[in-house]
Design a protein around this motif. Structure first.
Motif, PDB file in Angstrom:
ATOM      1  N   ALA A   1       0.847  -1.187   0.000  1.00 35.36           N
ATOM      2  CA  ALA A   1       0.000   0.000   0.000  1.00 35.36           C
ATOM      3  C   ALA A   1       0.885   1.239   0.000  1.00 35.36           C
ATOM      4  O   ALA A   1       2.051   1.178   0.415  1.00 35.36           O
ATOM      5  N   PRO A   2       0.353   2.365  -0.445  1.00 38.63           N
ATOM      6  CA  PRO A   2       1.149   3.599  -0.475  1.00 38.63           C
ATOM      7  C   PRO A   2       1.719   3.939   0.898  1.00 38.63           C
ATOM      8  O   PRO A   2       0.993   3.942   1.897  1.00 38.63           O
ATOM      9  N   GLY A   3       2.998   4.174   0.954  1.00 29.54           N
ATOM     10  CA  GLY A   3       3.657   4.551   2.189  1.00 29.54           C
ATOM     11  C   GLY A   3       3.892   3.427   3.171  1.00 29.54           C
ATOM     12  O   GLY A   3       4.338   3.663   4.298  1.00 29.54           O
TER      13      GLY A   3
ATOM     14  N   ASP B   1     -12.804 -11.128  -2.412  1.00 37.46           N
ATOM     15  CA  ASP B   1     -14.219 -10.790  -2.218  1.00 37.46           C
ATOM     16  C   ASP B   1     -14.384  -9.843  -1.037  1.00 37.46           C
ATOM     17  O   ASP B   1     -13.495  -9.740  -0.177  1.00 37.46           O
ATOM     18  N   ASN B   2     -15.511  -9.182  -0.998  1.00 35.90           N
ATOM     19  CA  ASN B   2     -15.809  -8.251   0.097  1.00 35.90           C
ATOM     20  C   ASN B   2     -14.634  -7.289   0.331  1.00 35.90           C
ATOM     21  O   ASN B   2     -14.183  -7.098   1.462  1.00 35.90           O
ATOM     22  N   LEU B   3     -14.199  -6.686  -0.743  1.00 41.50           N
ATOM     23  CA  LEU B   3     -13.034  -5.813  -0.668  1.00 41.50           C
ATOM     24  C   LEU B   3     -13.302  -4.579   0.168  1.00 41.50           C
ATOM     25  O   LEU B   3     -14.426  -4.042   0.203  1.00 41.50           O
ATOM     26  N   ASP B   4     -12.286  -4.146   0.835  1.00 42.81           N
ATOM     27  CA  ASP B   4     -12.316  -3.004   1.750  1.00 42.81           C
ATOM     28  C   ASP B   4     -11.299  -1.965   1.276  1.00 42.81           C
ATOM     29  O   ASP B   4     -10.290  -2.340   0.668  1.00 42.81           O
ATOM     30  N   PRO B   5     -11.519  -0.690   1.546  1.00 37.99           N
ATOM     31  CA  PRO B   5     -10.512   0.317   1.158  1.00 37.99           C
ATOM     32  C   PRO B   5      -9.113   0.008   1.684  1.00 37.99           C
ATOM     33  O   PRO B   5      -8.119   0.382   1.049  1.00 37.99           O
ATOM     34  N   GLU B   6      -9.024  -0.688   2.810  1.00 35.49           N
ATOM     35  CA  GLU B   6      -7.713  -1.062   3.352  1.00 35.49           C
ATOM     36  C   GLU B   6      -6.987  -2.071   2.461  1.00 35.49           C
ATOM     37  O   GLU B   6      -5.793  -2.304   2.643  1.00 35.49           O
ATOM     38  N   ASP B   7      -7.704  -2.678   1.513  1.00 34.52           N
ATOM     39  CA  ASP B   7      -7.064  -3.619   0.587  1.00 34.52           C
ATOM     40  C   ASP B   7      -6.415  -2.914  -0.602  1.00 34.52           C
ATOM     41  O   ASP B   7      -5.755  -3.566  -1.429  1.00 34.52           O
TER      42      ASP B   7
ATOM     43  N   GLN C   1      -2.352  -3.023  -9.841  1.00 38.15           N
ATOM     44  CA  GLN C   1      -2.963  -2.089  -8.899  1.00 38.15           C
ATOM     45  C   GLN C   1      -4.397  -2.502  -8.576  1.00 38.15           C
ATOM     46  O   GLN C   1      -5.198  -2.767  -9.492  1.00 38.15           O
ATOM     47  N   VAL C   2      -4.707  -2.516  -7.305  1.00 36.18           N
ATOM     48  CA  VAL C   2      -6.076  -2.727  -6.833  1.00 36.18           C
ATOM     49  C   VAL C   2      -6.471  -1.502  -6.016  1.00 36.18           C
ATOM     50  O   VAL C   2      -5.791  -1.157  -5.055  1.00 36.18           O
ATOM     51  N   THR C   3      -7.553  -0.873  -6.421  1.00 32.88           N
ATOM     52  CA  THR C   3      -8.044   0.314  -5.720  1.00 32.88           C
ATOM     53  C   THR C   3      -9.489   0.071  -5.292  1.00 32.88           C
ATOM     54  O   THR C   3     -10.342  -0.246  -6.121  1.00 32.88           O
TER      55      THR C   3
END
Length: 115
Positions: free
Chosen positions: A40-42, A84-90, A110-112
């Motif tokens: 993830a960024p940073g 599945d059930n992706l979260d912004p933290e992913d 990239q996954v956003t």
């Protein structure tokens, strides 16, 4: 020459799904465990999931258990990560990994996850 090529990333809303693929070449795919990592960024790159060479054992980091599924098709020299059930933290760049004589990495996909 070992090559790992990821695909399947994209942008999805929270709760959505994506399926990542990792096409492998240059080594005997069916003889090696495969892993997925993400960065993830940073943040530092973190291990996400691993599958043994025959696909009979899988392992996950706690944050993705019950949501992600790692699998492989040794006839196609391809590993997968169903998310599945992706979260912004992913949100991260996802990398395929193989440990042969050393660690090999793909270029990442990239996954956003965002609303």
């Amino acid at each position: 020459q070992v090559h790992l090529v990821e695909s399947g990333g994209g942008s999805v809303q929270p709760g959505g799904s994506l399926r990542l693929s990792c096409a492998a070449s240059g080594f005997t795919f069916s003889s090696y465990a495969m892993s997925w990592y993400r960065q993830a960024p940073g943040k530092e790159r973190e291990w996400v999931a691993r599958i043994t060479s025959a696909g009979n054992s899988v392992y996950y980091t706690d944050s993705v258990k019950g949501r992600f599924t790692i699998s492989r098709d040794n006839a196609k020299n391809t590993a997968y990560l169903q998310m599945d059930n992706l979260d912004p933290e992913d949100t991260a760049v996802y990398y395929c990994n193989a440990r042969i004589d050393r660690q090999y990495w793909g270029q990442g996909t990239q996954v956003t996850v965002s609303s």
